[in-house]
Design an enzyme around this catalytic site. Structure first.
Site, short mmCIF file in Angstrom:
data_model
loop_
_atom_site.label_atom_id
_atom_site.label_comp_id
_atom_site.label_asym_id
_atom_site.label_seq_id
_atom_site.Cartn_x
_atom_site.Cartn_y
_atom_site.Cartn_z
N SER A 277 -22.62 -6.71 16.82
CA SER A 277 -23.56 -6.62 15.68
C SER A 277 -24.31 -7.93 15.47
O SER A 277 -25.51 -7.92 15.18
CB SER A 277 -22.84 -6.20 14.41
N HIS A 307 -16.19 -1.38 18.08
CA HIS A 307 -16.57 -2.48 17.17
C HIS A 307 -16.24 -2.04 15.73
O HIS A 307 -15.10 -1.67 15.44
CB HIS A 307 -18.05 -2.80 17.41
N HIS A 353 -8.66 -7.70 20.97
CA HIS A 353 -9.89 -8.40 20.61
C HIS A 353 -10.46 -9.10 21.83
O HIS A 353 -9.71 -9.56 22.70
CB HIS A 353 -9.63 -9.44 19.49
N ARG A 362 -8.15 -12.36 9.54
CA ARG A 362 -8.72 -11.40 8.57
C ARG A 362 -7.72 -10.29 8.28
O ARG A 362 -7.66 -9.74 7.18
CB ARG A 362 -10.03 -10.81 9.12
N ASP A 408 -9.86 -4.52 11.61
CA ASP A 408 -9.99 -3.11 11.28
C ASP A 408 -8.65 -2.41 11.11
O ASP A 408 -8.58 -1.29 10.59
CB ASP A 408 -10.80 -2.40 12.37
#
Ligand code: CMX
Length: 472
Positions: A277, A307, A353, A362, A408
Site C-alpha cells: 500500500s 496484505h 511477514h 503492533r 492482522d
C-alpha cells in the site's frame, strides 16, 4: 501570535515560497485560535533545509554503491533491495517499526493524548511523520479541529457510496469514493494552471489534509450503508479524529472503543516504504497523480488477502476454527486445525511477514490492550492459544521465514469484542489508518522534488543472458 508571525515570515522569506503559498498558509492560519505554529508552517520551515541537504548528499555521494541485487531478488518480490526513500518510519526485522526513530511504546508515551485518555492521538502521529517533531497539545487540538472542519463530502461522492450495492466489497467502495474525490483536487487544478514545481508540495499538502479529514465520513458511510441503517452522525469539531470515527461508526458511547480507534489508527499508519500500500501510493504519486488517485491505488493494494485484507481473513479463520472445534480450545485441537489449514495449501492468516522476524510489535500493542480491557473475552483466549501453538507448527512446516504473528492477527478480535463484528469492513479501517503514513510521504516527495519512479526490468531470456555473461 508573535511566534507564529515570526515562523510564518521565516517560511515566507524562504526562496521556495511564492505568493500563492502565502495565501494558502494564511488561509489555514485563520482557522486557528492557538498561538503556536500550524502543521503546514512547521513543515514549510523544516523542509527547505532538508531538501538542500539531499541535493548536496546526492551530489557528493550519489555514486556510492549501497547494495547488490541478486537474481533471486528479481524473482522474489524485490525483497530487501534498497531502492526507496521513506522518511516517516523504518522497519527492523527484530526491533520492528520505528516512527521517526520512536518505537510503539515510545509513541504511546510521548504523543499528545485526549483528556483522560492513555492512547496517542493519530493526528499527532501524522504531525510527527511529516515533520519529525512531536506537536504540542495545543497544536494537536488545533489540527484535530482543522480535520473536523474539512470533513464534509461532496454530494456526488456521498451519492456514489449510496449507489453501491451492499454486496460490493467495502474496500472496492472505499477506493471508488477516494478516487471520486479527485474532483476536489487542488493539486490537479494548480497543475492544470501551470503552477511552478516549487509549489507542488503546498497543493499536495492541502489535498492530503482534505483527504485525511474526509476518510472517517467515507468509512462510516460505507459501514452504516452495508451493515446498519445507513445513517451517519455528523462530525463534531470538539472531538479528536479517533473519537469522531468511533462516533460516526456508531460506537461513540463506548470510551474503550474510542481508545481502541486511537491506538488502531496510530499503529496501523506506517510500515516503511516497501509494503504494497505504501509503495503503490508513492509510485502512483511519483507520476504526479493527486493524493486522491495515489491513495486510492494504495487502497486497492491493501485490499489483497496477503496484505491488509488478512485482518478480515483472520477473524473469519478464527470464527471457523471456534465453530468447528465447538469451543474445545486446547493447544492440541488448535495444532490439528493449523495443520489442516497448511495441508490444504492455504496460508495461516495473520502469521508471517516479508520483513519482520519476530512477533510484530503492533500485535504486542494490541495484545496489551486486550489484556487491559478484555482479558476474559473468549476469542481473545483463542488468539492467545493460537499464539502459543502456531509459531511451532509453522517452524515445523518449514516454509515461512517468520513464524510469528503480524498486526492482522489481533485486530479483528478487538473490534468484534466491542460489537464491530463485520469482518469485510476491517480492511477499510486499516486503509483509514494507512493514510496517516502514506500521505505525509507524498507531501515530502513533492517538497523534495522526487522523480517519477522507474526501476529496470528484464525478460527471463535477458536474465539468462545476463547471468551467462557475468559467469564468464
Ligand atoms: N502460512 C503458511 N505459509 C506461509 C505463511 C503462513 N502464514 N507465511 C509464509 N508462508 C509461505 C509462503 O507462502 C512461501 O511459500 P512458497 O515458498 O510455497 O511460495 C514461503 O512460506 C516463504 O514465504 P516468506 O518468505 O516467509 O514470506 P513472504 O515474504 O513471501 O510473504 C506474507 C509474507 C505476509 C505475504 C506471508 O507471510 C503470508 O502469506 N502470511 C499470511 C497472510 C498475512 O497474514 N498477511 C498480512 C501481512 C501483514 C500485512 O501486510 O497486513
Amino acid at each position: 501570535m508573535a511566534s507564529l508571525r515570526t515562523a510564518s515570515s521565516r517560511a515566507l522569506r524562504s526562496s521556495q515560497f511564492s505568493r500563492s503559498s502565502h495565501k494558502l498558509i494564511y488561509n489555514s492560519l485563520r482557522c486557528y485560535s492557538t498561538n503556536e505554529k500550524t502543521l503546514k508552517e512547521t513543515f514549510a520551515e523544516i523542509y527547505p533545509e532538508k531538501a538542500e541537504f539531499i541535493k548536496k548528499f546526492k551530489k557528493e555521494h550519489g555514486k556510492t554503491v549501497i547494495g547488490d541485487v541478486l537474481l533471486e531478488q528479481a524473482y522474489g518480490g524485490m525483497r530487501g533491495i534498497k531502492g526507496l526513500v521513506w522518511e516517516g518510519s523504518v522497519l527492523d526485522p527484530l526491533d520492528g517499526i520505528r516512527f521517526r526513530g520512536k518505537s510503539i511504546p515510545e509513541v504511546q508515551k510521548e504523543l499528545p493524548k485526549a483528556p483522560g485518555s492513555t492512547e496517542p492521538l493519530p493526528e499527532a502521529l501524522f504531525w510527527l511523520l511529516l515533520t519529525g517533531e512531536v506537536p504540542t497539545e495545543a497544536q494537536t487540538k488545533a489540527f484535530s479541529a482543522e480535520l473536523a472542519a474539512r470533513s464534509e463530502l461532496p454530494k456526488h461522492v456521498a451519492e456514489l457510496i449510496d449507489s453501491c450495492p451492499s454486496y460490493l466489497h467495502p474496500m472496492a467502495q472505499f477506493s471508488m469514493a477516494v478516487t471520486a474525490l479527485e474532483s476536489e483536487s487542488e493539486f490537479a487544478k494548480a497543475y492544470a494552471k501551470g503552477v511552478s514545481k516549487k509549489e507542488y508540495w503546498t497543493y499536495t499538502y492541502e489535498d492530503s489534509i482534505n483527504l485525511l479529514a474526509k476518510l472517517p465520513t467515507i468509512a462510516s458511510k460505507i459501514y452504516r450503508n452495508v451493515f446498519k441503517d445507513g445513517k451517519v452522525s455528523p462530525v463534531s469539531k470538539d472531538l479528536d479524529y479517533g473519537a469522531n470515527l468511533a462516533t460516526m461508526l456508531g460506537f461513540g458511547e463506548n470510551k474503550e472503543f474510542i481508545e481502541l480507534m486511537r491506538l488502531y489508527l496510530t499503529i496501523h499508519s506506517d510500515h516503511e516504504g516497501g509494503n504494497v500500500s505504501a509503495h503503490t501510493t508513492h509510485l502512483v504519486g511519483s507520476a504526479l497523480s493527486s493524493p486522491y488517485l495515489s491513495l486510492a491505488a494504495g487502497l486497492n493494494g491493501l485490499a489483497g488477502p496477503l496484505h491488509g485484507r488478512a485482518n478480515q481473513e483472520v477473524l473469519e479463520w478464527l470464527e471457523k476454527l471456534d465453530e468447528e472445534l465447538h469451543g474445545n480450545i486446547t493447544k492440541e485441537s488448535i495444532e490439528k486445525y493449523l495443520w489442516e489449514t497448511l495441508n490444504s495449501g492455504r496460508v495461516v492468516p495473520g502469521y508471517g511477514h516479508a520483513v519482520l522476524r519476530k512477533t510484530d510489535p503492533r500485535y504486542t500493542a494490541q495484545r496489551e490492550f486486550a489484556l487491559k480491557h478484555l482479558p476474559d473475552d473468549h476469542l481473545f483466549k483463542v488468539v492467545s492459544t493460537v499464539y502459543e501453538v502456531a509459531p511451532g507448527v509453522l517452524t515445523k512446516h518449514g516454509k515461512t521465514k517468520n513464524p510469528w504473528p503480524n498486526v492482522d492477527s489481533h485486530s479483528g478480535v478487538l473490534l468484534k469484542h466491542y460489537g464491530l463484528t463485520e469482518a469485510p469492513f476491517y480492511t477499510v479501517l486499516f486503509g483509514v489508518a494507512r493514510a496517516f503514513g502514506v500521505l505525509p510521504q507524498l507531501i515530502i516527495d513533492r517538497a523534495y522534488g522526487m522523480p517519477i519512479e522507474r526501476p529496470k526490468s528484464f525478460s527471463t531470456e535477458k536474465y539468462v543472458e545476463l547471468v551467462k555473461s557475468l559467469k564468464k
